[in-house]
Write a protein that holds these residues in place. Sequence first.
Motif, PDB file in Angstrom:
ATOM      1  N   LYS A   1     -39.964  11.344  -5.410  1.00  0.00           N
ATOM      2  CA  LYS A   1     -39.899  12.262  -5.478  1.00  0.00           C
ATOM      3  C   LYS A   1     -39.332  12.830  -6.067  1.00  0.00           C
ATOM      4  O   LYS A   1     -39.453  14.484  -6.690  1.00  0.00           O
ATOM      5  N   CYS A   2     -37.957  13.219  -5.276  1.00  0.00           N
ATOM      6  CA  CYS A   2     -37.005  14.061  -5.245  1.00  0.00           C
ATOM      7  C   CYS A   2     -36.375  13.579  -6.610  1.00  0.00           C
ATOM      8  O   CYS A   2     -35.014  14.583  -7.164  1.00  0.00           O
ATOM      9  N   GLY A   3     -36.192  12.475  -7.492  1.00  0.00           N
ATOM     10  CA  GLY A   3     -35.846  12.156  -8.959  1.00  0.00           C
ATOM     11  C   GLY A   3     -34.194  11.749  -8.855  1.00  0.00           C
ATOM     12  O   GLY A   3     -33.388  11.592  -9.434  1.00  0.00           O
ATOM     13  N   VAL A   4     -33.284  11.210  -7.182  1.00  0.00           N
ATOM     14  CA  VAL A   4     -32.251  11.108  -7.252  1.00  0.00           C
ATOM     15  C   VAL A   4     -32.286   9.844  -6.029  1.00  0.00           C
ATOM     16  O   VAL A   4     -33.110   9.016  -5.288  1.00  0.00           O
TER      17      VAL A   4
ATOM     18  N   GLU B   1     -28.091   3.005  -2.639  1.00  0.00           N
ATOM     19  CA  GLU B   1     -28.271   2.155  -2.868  1.00  0.00           C
ATOM     20  C   GLU B   1     -30.380   2.071  -3.134  1.00  0.00           C
ATOM     21  O   GLU B   1     -30.776   1.177  -3.681  1.00  0.00           O
ATOM     22  N   ILE B   2     -30.636   2.938  -2.782  1.00  0.00           N
ATOM     23  CA  ILE B   2     -32.938   3.709  -2.669  1.00  0.00           C
ATOM     24  C   ILE B   2     -32.430   4.820  -3.854  1.00  0.00           C
ATOM     25  O   ILE B   2     -32.046   5.573  -3.916  1.00  0.00           O
ATOM     26  N   TYR B   3     -33.678   4.742  -4.182  1.00  0.00           N
ATOM     27  CA  TYR B   3     -34.407   6.059  -5.644  1.00  0.00           C
ATOM     28  C   TYR B   3     -35.730   6.451  -5.603  1.00  0.00           C
ATOM     29  O   TYR B   3     -36.582   5.680  -4.892  1.00  0.00           O
TER      30      TYR B   3
ATOM     31  N   ILE C   1     -33.539   1.422  -6.768  1.00  0.00           N
ATOM     32  CA  ILE C   1     -32.425   1.752  -7.540  1.00  0.00           C
ATOM     33  C   ILE C   1     -32.536   1.023  -9.006  1.00  0.00           C
ATOM     34  O   ILE C   1     -32.016   1.429 -10.298  1.00  0.00           O
ATOM     35  N   LEU C   2     -31.943  -0.375  -8.713  1.00  0.00           N
ATOM     36  CA  LEU C   2     -31.973  -1.536  -9.475  1.00  0.00           C
ATOM     37  C   LEU C   2     -32.756  -1.544 -10.752  1.00  0.00           C
ATOM     38  O   LEU C   2     -32.565  -1.899 -12.067  1.00  0.00           O
ATOM     39  N   GLU C   3     -33.626  -1.559 -10.307  1.00  0.00           N
ATOM     40  CA  GLU C   3     -34.912  -1.216 -11.769  1.00  0.00           C
ATOM     41  C   GLU C   3     -35.030  -0.315 -12.717  1.00  0.00           C
ATOM     42  O   GLU C   3     -34.913  -0.110 -13.806  1.00  0.00           O
ATOM     43  N   LYS C   4     -34.492   1.262 -11.420  1.00  0.00           N
ATOM     44  CA  LYS C   4     -34.481   2.019 -12.329  1.00  0.00           C
ATOM     45  C   LYS C   4     -33.355   2.030 -13.164  1.00  0.00           C
ATOM     46  O   LYS C   4     -33.112   2.950 -14.233  1.00  0.00           O
TER      47      LYS C   4
ATOM     48  N   THR D   1     -22.084  -6.194  -9.274  1.00  0.00           N
ATOM     49  CA  THR D   1     -22.778  -4.913  -8.445  1.00  0.00           C
ATOM     50  C   THR D   1     -22.515  -3.799  -8.584  1.00  0.00           C
ATOM     51  O   THR D   1     -21.314  -3.487  -9.393  1.00  0.00           O
ATOM     52  N   PRO D   2     -23.304  -3.068  -9.374  1.00  0.00           N
ATOM     53  CA  PRO D   2     -23.243  -1.604  -9.334  1.00  0.00           C
ATOM     54  C   PRO D   2     -23.013  -0.970  -8.995  1.00  0.00           C
ATOM     55  O   PRO D   2     -22.398  -1.145  -7.194  1.00  0.00           O
ATOM     56  N   ASN D   3     -21.483   0.194  -8.725  1.00  0.00           N
ATOM     57  CA  ASN D   3     -21.049   0.876  -9.109  1.00  0.00           C
ATOM     58  C   ASN D   3     -21.726   2.524  -8.262  1.00  0.00           C
ATOM     59  O   ASN D   3     -22.226   3.052  -9.019  1.00  0.00           O
ATOM     60  N   TYR D   4     -22.401   1.702  -7.285  1.00  0.00           N
ATOM     61  CA  TYR D   4     -23.412   3.355  -6.009  1.00  0.00           C
ATOM     62  C   TYR D   4     -22.377   4.173  -5.502  1.00  0.00           C
ATOM     63  O   TYR D   4     -21.547   4.187  -5.577  1.00  0.00           O
ATOM     64  N   PRO D   5     -23.230   5.295  -5.733  1.00  0.00           N
ATOM     65  CA  PRO D   5     -22.642   6.632  -5.636  1.00  0.00           C
ATOM     66  C   PRO D   5     -22.440   6.845  -4.059  1.00  0.00           C
ATOM     67  O   PRO D   5     -23.325   6.078  -3.782  1.00  0.00           O
ATOM     68  N   GLU D   6     -21.604   7.042  -3.131  1.00  0.00           N
ATOM     69  CA  GLU D   6     -21.792   7.514  -2.207  1.00  0.00           C
ATOM     70  C   GLU D   6     -22.677   8.657  -1.720  1.00  0.00           C
ATOM     71  O   GLU D   6     -22.872   9.058  -2.471  1.00  0.00           O
ATOM     72  N   CYS D   7     -23.197   8.510  -0.049  1.00  0.00           N
ATOM     73  CA  CYS D   7     -24.212   9.509   0.247  1.00  0.00           C
ATOM     74  C   CYS D   7     -23.015  10.763   0.570  1.00  0.00           C
ATOM     75  O   CYS D   7     -22.576  10.649   1.435  1.00  0.00           O
ATOM     76  N   PRO D   8     -23.608  11.810   0.369  1.00  0.00           N
ATOM     77  CA  PRO D   8     -22.892  12.982   1.142  1.00  0.00           C
ATOM     78  C   PRO D   8     -22.788  13.147   1.908  1.00  0.00           C
ATOM     79  O   PRO D   8     -22.308  14.086   2.549  1.00  0.00           O
TER      80      PRO D   8
END
Length: 567
Positions: free
Chosen positions: A79-82, A74-76, A102-105, A59-66
């Motif tokens: 609109k905001c590009g993040v 796990e979602i892209y 986000i996996l497609e991105k 699995t990808p190493n998803y970033p933690e939500c601040p």
Amino acid sequence: MHPRRSAQEVLLCDLCETVPLQSHCELCNINLCVNCAVKHLSDSSKRHKVVPFLHRKSTPNYPECPDHVDKHCEIYCEKCGVPVCSTCALFGKHKGHDVSDILEKLSAKTESLQKDLKELETRIYPRYEEMVSNVQTEKAELETNYGKLTTDADEQGEILHREITAIVNQRTSAIEEMKTKHLDALNKNTDEITQKITELKQIISDLKSILKSNKVSLTSTYKSRNSEFKTIPPKVRVTVPSFSPQKINKDQLNEMLGSLSPLSIKTEHGYTKKSAEAVSSPPVKPMKSVEAVSSTPVKPLLDDPRLTATIATGYIHPYSVSCLREDQVWTCGDNEIMKLLNLQSKLLTSIQTKSRNELGDIAVTRDGDLVYTDYHDRTVNLIKNNKIQIVITLQGWDPRSVCCTASNDLLVTMISDDGKQSKVVRFSGSTQKQSIQFDDQGRPLYSSGRYPRYISETRNLDICVADYDASAVVVVNQSGKFRFRYTGHPSNTELSFKPYGITTDSQSHILTAECDNHRIHILDQDGQFLRYIHCGLKFPWGLCVDIRDNLFVAEWVTAKVKKIQYL
């Protein structure tokens, strides 16, 4: 890989780095030993998911939500590009925004990264290495080149010293000669006066004797000479010559010593986005790259090149053409005569080879003189003021094609007597400066065989050879290091690619004639195909361009030279 690990060693825990790993935390994407796994799970601030190492998921190493400690993004958000977590997307500040997987991105980004990596490794980084190598070569040649400048200046100074010494000696000799003549004149004048004085003394003595003797006979016979001596002998007046030194003009001295051209330091354009796009698809416009000269105006390629002049050469088969001016070209063909023609086909000059044999190739030097190769007597010859001088005589090699470089050197392609070897040699005058024959692995750069190998130099000083027998255009840099090999456009399914003539223009384009398919290939300076020139050509052979980038093409069958505007 960790410095203490290798393919033969046991994989160790990422935390303690001393004990073999057994588990894997899919949330944190780290490997753990038994003890570290227990400590890791004791952290209640996150929902750790520790599984046996062999059962871990890729699995990808998803970033933690601040904003949400236990959530991963796990979602892209489009609109905001993040990347965002599910809570932010459903209830937080990204609520109502368009989102995607986000996996497609990640997949698209990964593909882009792979392209960038490939381009960096295969095209960009090697060019920088090549630039460093070229700079190091140039630095290594600094002492030699500037030493020669100093030697030339010293030699010219010695010549001036000798000339000045000779002139000074001439002046001092003339002064000494004048002094001798002056002294001779004074001595002569002194002798004449001294003689008169002697006579006067004698007359005075005689008169005193007469008066003392009281003899009538002496007194009666006396005749006066006073009137003779009343006229004083002329005095010789000699004017001492004067020396009028000229004020020394330092500018004139500088001119006599010789001029020194200014040091030219030009900044060259770097790698551009356009050149990056060339990796995946052939460009439709010429690219700029590391060697592109900043001062060169950009001239786009014409969609429809235009035929602007046709010159009848008078040969049965012409095969070389070289521009003297925009309206005058030197040509050669299937005999021993070189012809200078204008655009109206008028013969301006014709010159026969020294050996009376058919020549190999011609080129015009930067001074406007003509150079030709004669493979019969193995010479390269210079024609200056209509007089032929043998510049180079070879042993064991036959000269074929020749071109004049930006530094006024000659590049000559040659073939060994047995026809098994080919090479390119650079000459400065009659001195060999460089030999190019093998690549870094010791393999021949050029094929064997006796077909012509025409040669040209680009504005970035690359050396291009149209190797007929190899069915390729072979390009090396100024140091002779292999750059690339062009073997024709992939879409060509008619006849095998056989390049004949070759030339380059102010845009660092490489143009080569494909005689059998009746067309000219235009490449950029990195060997990327740009387009063809057809223009009704029939068996194009020799090529050259003038100072305005007009193309001249010698046609083998029609015996004509055609002038074409393609920029």
